[in-house]
Design a protein around this motif. Structure first.
Motif, short mmCIF file in Angstrom:
data_model
loop_
_atom_site.label_atom_id
_atom_site.label_comp_id
_atom_site.label_asym_id
_atom_site.label_seq_id
_atom_site.Cartn_x
_atom_site.Cartn_y
_atom_site.Cartn_z
N LEU A 17 -5.56 -19.62 5.66
CA LEU A 17 -6.98 -19.48 6.00
C LEU A 17 -7.71 -18.60 4.98
CD1 LEU A 17 -6.80 -18.97 9.88
CD2 LEU A 17 -7.59 -21.00 8.64
N ILE A 18 -7.06 -17.54 4.53
CA ILE A 18 -7.68 -16.63 3.55
C ILE A 18 -7.82 -17.34 2.21
CG2 ILE A 18 -7.36 -14.50 2.22
CD1 ILE A 18 -5.98 -13.37 4.80
N ASN A 19 -6.78 -18.08 1.80
CA ASN A 19 -6.78 -18.87 0.58
C ASN A 19 -7.19 -18.07 -0.65
OD1 ASN A 19 -6.27 -21.17 -0.90
ND2 ASN A 19 -8.34 -21.97 -0.66
N GLY A 20 -6.70 -16.87 -0.75
CA GLY A 20 -6.97 -16.01 -1.89
C GLY A 20 -6.06 -14.81 -1.78
N PRO A 21 -6.19 -13.88 -2.72
CA PRO A 21 -5.32 -12.71 -2.67
C PRO A 21 -5.61 -11.82 -1.46
CG PRO A 21 -6.97 -12.44 -4.39
CD PRO A 21 -7.13 -13.83 -3.83
N VAL A 22 -4.55 -11.29 -0.89
CA VAL A 22 -4.70 -10.37 0.24
C VAL A 22 -3.68 -9.25 0.08
CG1 VAL A 22 -3.19 -11.73 1.75
CG2 VAL A 22 -4.84 -10.18 2.76
N ARG A 23 -4.13 -8.05 0.34
CA ARG A 23 -3.24 -6.89 0.24
C ARG A 23 -2.35 -6.81 1.46
NH1 ARG A 23 -6.19 -1.91 -2.61
NH2 ARG A 23 -4.04 -1.19 -2.45
N PHE A 24 -1.21 -6.17 1.28
CA PHE A 24 -0.22 -6.04 2.34
C PHE A 24 -0.84 -5.44 3.60
CE2 PHE A 24 3.07 -3.92 4.72
CZ PHE A 24 4.13 -4.80 4.67
N SER A 25 -1.58 -4.35 3.45
CA SER A 25 -2.14 -3.67 4.62
C SER A 25 -3.14 -4.55 5.36
CB SER A 25 -2.79 -2.34 4.22
OG SER A 25 -3.78 -2.56 3.24
N ALA A 26 -3.93 -5.32 4.63
CA ALA A 26 -4.90 -6.23 5.28
C ALA A 26 -4.16 -7.33 6.02
CB ALA A 26 -5.85 -6.81 4.24
N LEU A 27 -3.09 -7.84 5.44
CA LEU A 27 -2.30 -8.88 6.10
C LEU A 27 -1.63 -8.32 7.35
CD1 LEU A 27 -1.39 -11.79 6.01
CD2 LEU A 27 0.49 -11.09 4.51
N GLN A 28 -1.13 -7.09 7.25
CA GLN A 28 -0.50 -6.47 8.42
C GLN A 28 -1.50 -6.30 9.56
OE1 GLN A 28 1.35 -2.64 7.71
NE2 GLN A 28 2.57 -2.80 9.58
N ARG A 29 -2.72 -5.91 9.25
CA ARG A 29 -3.76 -5.79 10.28
C ARG A 29 -4.11 -7.16 10.87
NH1 ARG A 29 -5.82 -2.17 6.60
NH2 ARG A 29 -7.32 -3.68 5.79
N ALA A 30 -4.13 -8.18 10.02
CA ALA A 30 -4.52 -9.52 10.46
C ALA A 30 -3.52 -10.14 11.43
CB ALA A 30 -4.71 -10.44 9.25
N VAL A 31 -2.25 -9.75 11.33
CA VAL A 31 -1.23 -10.31 12.22
C VAL A 31 -0.63 -9.23 13.13
CG1 VAL A 31 -0.68 -12.32 10.81
CG2 VAL A 31 0.56 -10.20 10.44
N ALA A 32 -1.39 -8.17 13.36
CA ALA A 32 -0.93 -7.07 14.23
C ALA A 32 -0.49 -7.61 15.58
CB ALA A 32 -2.04 -6.05 14.38
N PRO A 33 0.52 -7.01 16.16
CA PRO A 33 1.16 -5.72 15.89
C PRO A 33 2.48 -5.83 15.13
CG PRO A 33 1.72 -6.39 18.10
CD PRO A 33 0.89 -7.51 17.50
N ILE A 34 2.57 -6.62 14.08
CA ILE A 34 3.79 -6.75 13.29
C ILE A 34 4.13 -5.43 12.62
CG2 ILE A 34 2.61 -7.52 11.19
CD1 ILE A 34 4.99 -9.45 10.75
N THR A 35 5.43 -5.15 12.51
CA THR A 35 5.86 -3.92 11.83
C THR A 35 5.88 -4.16 10.32
OG1 THR A 35 8.21 -4.50 11.85
CG2 THR A 35 7.35 -3.28 13.78
N GLN A 36 5.82 -3.07 9.57
CA GLN A 36 5.87 -3.14 8.12
C GLN A 36 7.19 -3.77 7.67
OE1 GLN A 36 5.06 0.60 6.22
NE2 GLN A 36 5.79 -0.10 4.24
N LYS A 37 8.27 -3.40 8.31
CA LYS A 37 9.60 -3.92 7.96
C LYS A 37 9.66 -5.44 8.18
CE LYS A 37 14.47 -3.42 9.19
NZ LYS A 37 15.44 -2.70 10.01
#
Length: 124
Positions: free
Chosen positions: A39-59
């Motif tokens: 859906l984003i179809n462009g670069p996304v930073r790790f932290s933004a991706l983590q927020r977008a699929v919350a509550p996934i853990t960093q690990k």
């Protein structure tokens, strides 16, 4: 949507391609991560991706992203900055999953309320 014709059906002796597909996208977070990147179809930073699929853990996000990168579904770019910046983007190969994931999302929107989720609640 029409069913595949007999000429497109695998024989009973052939391995089922769905097993490989399920292995590729197995895990609670695999589909939401891929779908978000498509859906984003462009670069996304790790932290933004983590927020977008919350509550996934960093690990778990790291594990899933490494798997997708190994299968060439996503690309990872590291920038030589302090602190290091890492961006992810869907590849052309990963983008080909878009119509399949769109159809699954649409199916859920259409039929999700018809599902009996009592058993799910008992399992959780």
């Amino acid at each position: 949507m029409m069913s595949p014709g007999p000429e497109n059906l695998p024989s009973m002796d052939e391995p089922c391609p769905m097993i490989d597909f399920v292995n590729l996208i197995s895990g609670k977070w695999a589909i939401p991560i891929l779908y978000r990147l498509i859906l984003i179809n462009g670069p996304v930073r790790f932290s933004a991706l983590q927020r977008a699929v919350a509550p996934i853990t960093q690990k778990e996000l790291t594990r899933q992203l490494r798997l997708f990168e190994r299968h060439k579904l996503i690309e990872r770019q590291v920038f030589a900055e302090v602190p290091p910046r890492v961006e992810y983007r869907i590849t052309d190969l990963g983008r080909t999953l878009g119509p399949t994931l769109d159809s699954l999302a649409q199916w859920m929107r259409t039929h999700g309320q018809s599902l009996d989720r009592k058993e799910e609640a008992a399992i959780s």
